[in-house]
Design an enzyme around this catalytic site. Structure first.
Site, mmCIF file in Angstrom:
data_model
loop_
_atom_site.group_PDB
_atom_site.id
_atom_site.type_symbol
_atom_site.label_atom_id
_atom_site.label_comp_id
_atom_site.label_asym_id
_atom_site.label_seq_id
_atom_site.Cartn_x
_atom_site.Cartn_y
_atom_site.Cartn_z
ATOM 1 N N PHE A 130 10.778 -20.100 -47.005
ATOM 2 C CA PHE A 130 9.778 -19.034 -47.059
ATOM 3 C C PHE A 130 10.026 -18.211 -48.309
ATOM 4 O O PHE A 130 11.109 -17.671 -48.508
ATOM 5 C CB PHE A 130 9.841 -18.135 -45.825
ATOM 6 N N ASP A 215 16.524 -17.535 -53.965
ATOM 7 C CA ASP A 215 15.729 -16.520 -53.283
ATOM 8 C C ASP A 215 16.668 -15.775 -52.338
ATOM 9 O O ASP A 215 16.983 -16.253 -51.254
ATOM 10 C CB ASP A 215 14.581 -17.173 -52.504
ATOM 11 N N LYS A 244 13.390 -6.648 -50.197
ATOM 12 C CA LYS A 244 13.773 -6.136 -48.881
ATOM 13 C C LYS A 244 14.813 -5.000 -48.973
ATOM 14 O O LYS A 244 14.428 -3.877 -49.243
ATOM 15 C CB LYS A 244 14.209 -7.284 -47.972
HETATM 16 C C1 PLP Z 1 10.378 -11.622 -47.017
HETATM 17 C C2 PLP Z 1 10.703 -12.731 -47.929
HETATM 18 C C3 PLP Z 1 9.941 -12.977 -49.095
HETATM 19 C C4 PLP Z 1 8.670 -12.234 -49.402
HETATM 20 O O1 PLP Z 1 8.850 -10.869 -49.570
HETATM 21 P P1 PLP Z 1 7.554 -9.901 -49.513
HETATM 22 O O2 PLP Z 1 8.131 -8.554 -49.867
HETATM 23 O O3 PLP Z 1 7.009 -9.979 -48.128
HETATM 24 O O4 PLP Z 1 6.584 -10.381 -50.514
HETATM 25 C C5 PLP Z 1 10.371 -13.978 -49.950
HETATM 26 N N1 PLP Z 1 11.465 -14.697 -49.684
HETATM 27 C C6 PLP Z 1 12.220 -14.506 -48.577
HETATM 28 C C7 PLP Z 1 13.435 -15.331 -48.356
HETATM 29 C C8 PLP Z 1 11.850 -13.522 -47.661
HETATM 30 O O5 PLP Z 1 12.581 -13.354 -46.547
#
Ligand code: PLP
Length: 396
Positions: A130, A215, A244
């Site tokens: 994700f 990521d 986050k």
């Molecule tokens: C939440 C998340 C995203 C996306 O972040 P947003 O602030 O919602 O755009 C991307 N990668 C990972 C691993 C995430 O948990």
């Protein structure tokens, strides 16, 4: 009109929080919840942390936004602190995780373009990944539920199997730019990359002039007990997306890169109106002050170990329901033997406990990093109570 004023893309539950304090949320109706979800790993300092609220009030009154046309003493200072605290030499600030991922994808493509290899445009990504909800980010996952109906998607991604090094290496061809991977998959179900897998990707990048893009939007920034999750593997990436926890609840993200990996990102190649505004930078520094304070990451390690131990002790008492505990630090998952979603709803509605479901029937436990022993005891007690009276719903 049948459509709701809020575009109905979320199946929102009955919890309607209007106030937060530390590790607790309070609903519109006064109900109190133990928040072991923390806005999905966002509220690292819990709710209403004075370092954050006071900084926001002060900076908002001083200077909130100016254009990136002007010099940014605030941005220079925070970027330098992130550089000092990481593998990176340079930082681009965004307002979200998906935007940080967009910058990471662009930086990787532009690196090979700058090196005279524009055909090296394909990032290899992994199943149940994700990376966010922009067109670029959904193109980087193979998950149909996020992609269906949004075609044509962005070309330049190839999909491999998480934790299968040989499969990933077999996909490398003349068009490969590198790999993009979460060291610990969050939405995918707290799937932890194996040492061999992540180190093997790093080695392949070194040998073949490819880029390792991590990521760490969910797993980074202290969540695992390390500042960065990749420290658990003894490797560093070339490019990394962060968001986050970095803003503790204020919208903030960042794309970090080495000087070499960022060689293509010259004047005019990228931008953002809000990215790196003085308010966001002040918030970022306030959060980093807390996370860098002596003992903070040790506290995460300790609380993570206690929580894990308490969960593992609870598991055999509810053998019909729980399968295993997985994760690192305070990024933990309890894998169920049945669908996680109805159990998460039951714990929430009947026991006042907020968790998040994820792939592979996993209940994610992502508390504020400032939890103490009392919250751990309360969490496990509530989980245990919830499990005792729960009738598993058959897998769909
Ligand atoms: C939440 C998340 C995203 C996306 O972040 P947003 O602030 O919602 O755009 C991307 N990668 C990972 C691993 C995430 O948990």
């Amino acid at each position: 009109m049948a459509i709701t004023a809020l575009m109905p893309v979320y199946p929102r539950c009955g919890v309607r929080p209007v106030r937060g304090e530390g590790c607790y949320l309070y609903g519109e109706d006064g109900a109190k919840y133990l928040d072991m979800a923390a806005g999905i790993a966002v509220n690292a300092l819990g709710h209403g942390h004075p370092a954050l609220t006071e900084t926001i009030a002060r900076q908002a009154a001083t200077l909130m936004h100016v254009s990136n046309l002007y010099g940014s003493p605030q941005g220079e200072r925070f970027a330098q602190r992130l550089v000092d605290a990481s593998f990176a030499d340079t930082v681009f600030f965004t307002n979200s995780g998906a935007e940080a991922i967009e910058c990471a994808i662009k930086t990787a493509r532009r690196y090979h373009y700058a090196n005279g290899n524009p055909q090296r445009h394909t990032l290899i990504t992994f199943d149940t990944a994700f990376h966010g909800r922009t067109l670029g980010a959904i193109s980087a996952t193979d998950q149909a539920k996020m992609r269906d109906g949004f075609e044509p998607l962005l070309p330049g991604f190839a999909y491999s199997k998480f934790n299968d090094l040989d499969a990933a290496l077999a996909l490398i061809d003349d068009n490969t730019a590198g790999f993009m991977v979460e060291p610990i998959q969050g939405e995918g179900g707290i799937r932890v990359a194996s040492q061999d897998f992540l180190r093997g990707l790093r080695q392949a990048c070194d040998e073949r002039g490819l880029l390792l893009v991590l990521d760490e939007v969910q797993c980074g920034y202290g969540r695992t007990g390390k500042m960065w999750a990749h420290e658990l593997y003894g490797i560093t990436p070339d490019i990394m997306a962060v968001a986050k926890a970095i803003g503790g609840g204020f919208p903030l993200g960042a794309c970090l890169a080495t000087e070499d990996a960022a060689k293509g990102m010259v004047f005019g190649t990228h931008g953002s109106t809000y990215g790196g505004n003085p308010l966001a930078m002040a918030v970022g520094e306030a959060v980093l002050d807390v996370i860098e304070a002596p003992g903070f990451l040790d506290h995460v390690v300790q609380m993570g170990a206690r929580l894990r131990q308490a969960l593992e002790q609870m598991l055999p008492n509810h053998d019909h329901l729980f399968a295993e505990v997985r994760g690192e630090g305070l990024m933990l998952g309890v894998k169920l033997k049945s669908d996680a979603r109805p159990f998460v709803a039951h714990a929430r509605d009947n026991h006042g406990l907020l968790t998040v479901s994820a792939g592979e029937n996993v209940v994610r436990i992502l508390p504020p990093l400032v939890i103490d022993e009392s919250h751990i005891a309360e969490c496990v007690e509530k989980l245990s109570e919830a499990a005792r009276v729960y009738v598993p719903v058959a897998d769909e």
